[in-house]
Design an enzyme around this catalytic site. Structure first.
Site, short mmCIF file in Angstrom:
data_model
loop_
_atom_site.label_atom_id
_atom_site.label_comp_id
_atom_site.label_asym_id
_atom_site.label_seq_id
_atom_site.Cartn_x
_atom_site.Cartn_y
_atom_site.Cartn_z
N ASN A 118 0.58 -1.38 -0.17
CA ASN A 118 -0.10 0.06 -0.44
C ASN A 118 0.89 1.15 0.01
O ASN A 118 1.57 1.34 1.08
CB ASN A 118 -0.92 0.03 1.35
CG ASN A 118 -1.84 0.99 1.64
OD1 ASN A 118 -1.60 2.05 0.50
ND2 ASN A 118 -2.41 1.30 2.59
N TRP A 119 1.07 1.74 -0.77
CA TRP A 119 2.25 2.33 -1.43
C TRP A 119 1.66 4.06 -0.62
O TRP A 119 2.20 5.07 -0.08
CB TRP A 119 2.09 3.73 -2.37
CG TRP A 119 3.05 2.02 -3.26
CD1 TRP A 119 3.23 1.05 -3.32
CD2 TRP A 119 3.29 2.26 -4.95
NE1 TRP A 119 4.31 0.09 -3.48
CE2 TRP A 119 4.01 0.86 -5.38
CE3 TRP A 119 3.27 2.98 -5.84
CZ2 TRP A 119 4.98 0.41 -6.15
CZ3 TRP A 119 3.99 3.00 -7.40
CH2 TRP A 119 4.58 1.31 -7.38
N LYS A 120 -0.06 3.98 -0.13
CA LYS A 120 -0.34 5.20 0.71
C LYS A 120 0.34 5.97 -0.09
O LYS A 120 -0.51 6.84 -1.69
CB LYS A 120 -0.13 5.95 2.11
CG LYS A 120 -0.04 4.19 2.99
CD LYS A 120 0.04 4.44 3.98
CE LYS A 120 -0.04 2.72 4.84
NZ LYS A 120 0.00 2.70 6.73
N HIS A 141 -9.45 1.05 4.75
CA HIS A 141 -8.27 1.04 6.01
C HIS A 141 -8.29 2.59 7.10
O HIS A 141 -9.04 3.19 6.91
CB HIS A 141 -6.99 1.90 5.33
CG HIS A 141 -5.46 1.51 5.66
ND1 HIS A 141 -5.28 2.56 6.73
CD2 HIS A 141 -4.92 1.03 4.82
CE1 HIS A 141 -4.35 2.22 6.29
NE2 HIS A 141 -3.75 1.45 5.64
N GLU A 174 -6.73 4.85 8.48
CA GLU A 174 -6.29 6.11 7.90
C GLU A 174 -8.18 6.98 7.25
O GLU A 174 -7.64 7.85 7.52
CB GLU A 174 -5.45 6.42 6.80
CG GLU A 174 -4.09 6.20 7.61
CD GLU A 174 -3.17 5.51 6.91
OE1 GLU A 174 -2.83 5.30 6.06
OE2 GLU A 174 -2.85 4.56 7.69
N GLU A 211 -5.57 -5.07 10.73
CA GLU A 211 -3.91 -4.09 10.88
C GLU A 211 -4.79 -3.51 12.09
O GLU A 211 -5.25 -2.42 11.87
CB GLU A 211 -4.29 -2.77 9.83
CG GLU A 211 -3.97 -3.52 8.14
CD GLU A 211 -3.40 -2.17 7.08
OE1 GLU A 211 -2.40 -2.55 6.77
OE2 GLU A 211 -4.49 -1.55 7.08
N GLY A 233 3.20 1.91 10.69
CA GLY A 233 4.10 3.19 11.13
C GLY A 233 5.12 3.57 12.29
O GLY A 233 5.64 4.77 12.10
N SER A 266 4.13 -2.67 9.63
CA SER A 266 5.41 -2.32 10.65
C SER A 266 5.92 -3.90 10.19
O SER A 266 6.43 -4.24 10.78
CB SER A 266 5.44 -1.96 11.90
OG SER A 266 5.06 -0.76 11.90
N GLY A 314 3.38 -1.35 4.32
CA GLY A 314 2.52 0.35 4.01
C GLY A 314 4.49 0.50 3.16
O GLY A 314 4.72 0.52 2.10
N GLY A 315 5.53 0.69 4.59
CA GLY A 315 6.96 1.80 4.73
C GLY A 315 7.77 1.00 3.85
O GLY A 315 8.36 1.42 2.62
P1 13P Z 1 3.15 0.38 7.80
O1 13P Z 1 4.01 -1.06 6.85
O2 13P Z 1 3.71 1.13 7.17
O3 13P Z 1 3.02 0.07 9.29
O4 13P Z 1 1.86 0.55 7.18
C1 13P Z 1 0.60 -0.92 7.33
C2 13P Z 1 -0.10 -0.05 6.62
O5 13P Z 1 -1.54 0.70 6.67
C3 13P Z 1 -0.62 -0.68 4.94
O6 13P Z 1 -1.84 -0.35 5.04
#
Ligand code: 13P
Length: 252
Positions: free
Chosen positions: A9-11, A97, A99, A169, A175, A215, A236-237
């Protein structure tokens, strides 16, 4: 048999040039791998979807969207419909998600509508949910997760679950560098599979892929992914550079 999935997920990261470059690197690296039962998905922002679809064309790398609006079309300035996504050749969308829930006011009711709109357009849904830290500390995490799944998905017919992927999640792990332990992930995933089995059938529950997100990095992915009920990750990251992302794919 349920699939293993590693989805990046590149957000709100990567401009057009960076997105194409990352997509090219992922494609080049995936080419040399034997994927067996593992799907690899990348999820750029809306504006970069077209070029990433082009960059991954003909490869095993799939492209998904991070969100969509529930309405068919109309006066919804700034929004994107399910049909717009399928017209790009997309087959999958992430919904729910944390967020989106937290910063954009997406409620369980809105998400249920989004799920319906996605499925009506033959889009597979990666449905996200997870508790915040206070819920975990007060031992309320199972209730929170159950209610998010129930309110977002339990109105569906059993047959619709062929197009559902679940993504647990925990918000406190996103993050933050703090990952749920493999045991915590397994415990929750087993619970999720049980509530799906109780509502539908064991077959539905056994066939649904349940991803863990929060993470995940090359240093911890092997242990998390080795758990019986963890079928992959929503990343994510670590999905923002090809080397780490491919290392996660290889950990299967
Ligand atoms: P991180 O891997 O950066 O913690 O993010 C997870 C995420 O929200 C994937 O959708």
């Amino acid at each position: 048999m349920r699939k293993q999935i590693v989805a990046g997920n590149w957000k709100m990261n990567k401009n057009i040039q960076e997105s194409i470059q990352l997509a090219n690197e992922v494609v080049a690296n995936v080419q040399g791998l034997t994927l067996n039962n593992t799907r690899v998905i990348v999820t750029p922002t809306f504006v970069n979807l077209t070029e990433v679809v082009r960059a991954t064309d003909g490869s095993a790398v799939e492209v998904a969207a991070q969100n969509m609006h529930q309405a068919k079309s109309g006066a919804f300035t700034g929004e994107i419909s399910a049909e717009m996504l399928t017209s790009l050749g997309l087959k999958t969308v992430i919904l729910g998600h944390s967020e989106r829930r937290e910063y954009f006011g997406e409620t369980d009711a809105i998400l249920a509508e989004k799920v319906n709109a996605a499925l009506a357009n033959n889009l597979e849904v990666i449905f996200c949910f997870g508790e915040v830290l206070e819920d975990r500390k007060s031992d309320n995490h199972f209730n929170v997760v159950e209610s998010q799944i129930k309110n977002g998905l339990f109105h569906l017919e059993a047959s619709a679950w062929e197009n559902i992927v679940l993504a647990y999640e925990p918000v406190w792990a996103i993050g933050t560098g703090e990952t749920a332990s493999p045991e915590q992930a397994q415990e929750m995933h087993a619970f999720i599979r049980k509530i799906v089995a109780d509502k539908y059938t064991t077959e539905v529950a056994e066939n649904v892929s349940i991803l863990y997100g929060g993470s995940v990095k090359p240093s911890n992915s092997k242990e998390i992914f080795s758990k019986e009920d963890v079928d992959g990750g929503l990343i994510g990251g670590a999905a923002l550079n090809a080397e780490d992302f491919i290392a996660l794919v290889k950990s299967f």
